[in-house]
Design a protein around this motif. Structure first.
Motif, PDB file in Angstrom:
ATOM      1  N   GLY A  38       0.813  -1.283  -0.187  1.00  0.00           N
ATOM      2  CA  GLY A  38       0.114   0.003  -0.098  1.00  0.00           C
ATOM      3  C   GLY A  38       0.950   1.227   0.122  1.00  0.00           C
ATOM      4  N   ARG A  39       2.272   1.327  -0.048  1.00  0.00           N
ATOM      5  CA  ARG A  39       3.018   2.276  -0.062  1.00  0.00           C
ATOM      6  C   ARG A  39       3.082   2.771  -1.459  1.00  0.00           C
ATOM      7  N   VAL A  40       3.564   4.185  -1.520  1.00  0.00           N
ATOM      8  CA  VAL A  40       3.962   4.698  -2.906  1.00  0.00           C
ATOM      9  C   VAL A  40       5.310   5.208  -2.607  1.00  0.00           C
ATOM     10  N   ASP A 179      -3.191  11.629 -10.612  1.00  0.00           N
ATOM     11  CA  ASP A 179      -4.597  11.408 -10.065  1.00  0.00           C
ATOM     12  C   ASP A 179      -5.054   9.984 -10.394  1.00  0.00           C
ATOM     13  N   LEU A 182      -3.215   7.795  -7.765  1.00  0.00           N
ATOM     14  CA  LEU A 182      -3.920   7.888  -6.480  1.00  0.00           C
ATOM     15  C   LEU A 182      -5.376   7.208  -6.499  1.00  0.00           C
ATOM     16  N   LEU A 185      -4.757   3.632  -5.955  1.00  0.00           N
ATOM     17  CA  LEU A 185      -4.079   3.514  -4.759  1.00  0.00           C
ATOM     18  C   LEU A 185      -5.769   3.062  -3.907  1.00  0.00           C
ATOM     19  N   ARG A 186      -6.540   4.073  -4.117  1.00  0.00           N
ATOM     20  CA  ARG A 186      -7.772   4.139  -3.345  1.00  0.00           C
ATOM     21  C   ARG A 186      -8.660   2.616  -3.772  1.00  0.00           C
ATOM     22  N   ASP A 187      -8.626   2.440  -4.909  1.00  0.00           N
ATOM     23  CA  ASP A 187      -9.397   1.512  -5.432  1.00  0.00           C
ATOM     24  C   ASP A 187      -8.844   0.063  -5.263  1.00  0.00           C
ATOM     25  N   ILE A 205       2.708  12.552  -3.943  1.00  0.00           N
ATOM     26  CA  ILE A 205       1.923  11.202  -3.632  1.00  0.00           C
ATOM     27  C   ILE A 205       2.971  10.021  -2.829  1.00  0.00           C
TER      28      ILE A 205
END
Lengths: 309, 126
Positions: A38-40, A179, A182, A185-187, A205
């Motif tokens: 889950g890291r960027v 975007d 991101l 990441l969220r989905d 980010i």
């Protein structure tokens, strides 16, 4: 097919004592770090630091000379379709079937993936302003990068490796591109490793930094932690009693006079260090946080200092 | 909720969120009981990593500025009068510390500096 390792979800990329030699030239030397899910991660380093080599090793395009690299719980040299289906790669110099149109290439690549998301593909094509009817051979460098990004993310990978994915994109598309990341990441809770020299873009980010210097690991740390430990101080002494040099280990660089000095520092607890300096030198200390661009040369120095000590 | 994040000033984004939420709670822009946007929604709005948002929310919850009710929704907690008073003074104290440093560097006397602050207060209240 191998059973997936139980570490798949917690650490999608594990690097252990990894070295890679090309002939006599050392590209990577004894590099070790782990990336939690889950890291960027911003993969930073100067030209020739070993970033591309590391990413190529992570997807099994190169084999290590020594040590190990585990991608999605599996040794990168043995990745099979179970892992490859969940791995997205955007390479710096993408190779396409360039006699195809953009749409043909997308369909061709999609046919290899059981979970290709055609809705996402359509949306990203519009968002990144890519013309599906054009032949790849006629695309500008920027449009080739966009296509490469689409091919890397539309199967909704859980680990995304990107090598300078934005260098030829204009600022508007770069912002949309961030975007897009991101949103993944969220989905999907995707883990992202992105190498880039556009530090002002990636610092929006990333939440983890891996910094390579001449093939060696300089830093692997959380970005918040780095931002909180690096600072620029301005010392002002009304009495003109500042020393010519500062021997404190937290001082990385320094310039100025006995009345006014400016220094770059790195300390675990900068707030208490500010107070310590203020009382020790009877000076006003003003602290300013550093951007990633300003921090970058200091991260490289960290390895030099370690080597000296 | 209106937040402005400066990505390049070196202050971690989670801190910027925390400071701005606290300021809005202290100044009454965010009234007790106000529901905060979800991690997901705020992440999309500010173009920030969702982990950054949840870190800021988590810390604000721990500090007692926010509370999580009925499972999911995060709301502004009712503040004790004393706490609220301190929350109002805290950002002001930080700004005055900068001003105090500057006054000393420029050799402006404490009496002159206080007079100037009083005059500034008067002129902004008109």
């Amino acid at each position: 097919m191998k059973t997936p390792s139980p570490f798949v979800s917690s650490e999608p990329l594990v690097v252990e004592n990894l070295s890679k030699l090309f002939g006599k030239r050392t590209a990577l030397r004894d590099v070790s770090f782990k990336i939690p899910a889950g890291r960027v991660v911003g993969l930073l380093g100067r030209n020739g630091a070993g970033k591309t080599t590391l990413l190529d090793l992570a997807c099994g395009l190169l084999l290590p000379t020594a040590g190990e690299i585990r991608t999605l719980g599996c040794a990168a040299r043995e990745l099979e379709s179970a892992q490859l289906n969940r791995l997205g790669v955007v390479r710096q110099e993408p190779r396409f079937l360039d006699w195809m149109t953009v749409r043909q290439q997308l369909e061709f690549t999609a046919s290899f993936y059981p979970h290709w998301d055609h809705g996402l593909e359509k949306r990203l094509t519009e968002m990144l302003e890519l013309d599906g009817a054009r032949r790849i051979v006629q695309l500008s460098q920027g449009d080739q990068q966009k296509l490469s990004i689409l091919l890397g993310v539309c199967h909704r990978p859980s680990l995304l490796l990107m090598d300078e994915p934005m260098s030829a994109l204009d600022p508007i598309i770069r912002a949309r591109m961030l975007d897009v990341l991101l949103e993944r990441l969220r989905d999907d809770g995707c883990t992202v490793l992105v190498s880039s020299h556009l530090l002002a873009d990636v610092e929006k980010i990333i939440d983890w930094v891996v910094c390579l210097d001449a093939g060696e690991l300089a830093v692997s740390a959380s970005f918040d932690e780095l931002q909180e430990s690096y600072a620029e101080w301005t010392l002002h002494s009304a009495t003109g009693t500042l020393p010519e040099t500062f021997s404190e280990t937290c001082v990385l660089s320094h310039e100025g006079t006995t009345k006014l000095a400016r220094m770059r520092v790195c300390a675990a607890d900068t707030a208490s260090e500010v107070e310590r300096f203020a009382s020790m030198y009877r000076a006003e200390v003003k602290s300013r946080a550093l951007s990633l661009d300003e921090m970058f040369p200091l991260l490289l120095k960290r390895r030099e200092r370690r080597a000296k000590s | 909720m209106l937040l402005v994040i400066d990505h390049h000033n070196g202050v971690p984004a989670y801190r910027q969120i925390m400071e701005q939420v606290k300021f809005q709670v202290a100044s009454g822009v965010l009234a007790p009981g106000t529901e905060l946007p979800s991690t997901r929604a705020l992440s999309a709005e500010l173009s920030l990593n969702p982990m950054t948002i949840s870190k800021a929310y988590g810390l604000l919850e721990r500090e007692g500025v926010l509370e999580r009710r009925r499972g999911q929704t995060l709301t502004v907690r009712e503040q004790h009068a004393d706490d609220l008073h301190e929350q109002k003074l805290e950002p002001l104290r930080r700004h005055l510390a900068t001003a105090a440093t500057m006054a000393r560097q420029l050799g402006v006397s404490p009496a002159q500096a206080i007079k100037l602050f009083r005059e500034t207060l008067d002129s902004t209240s008109k």
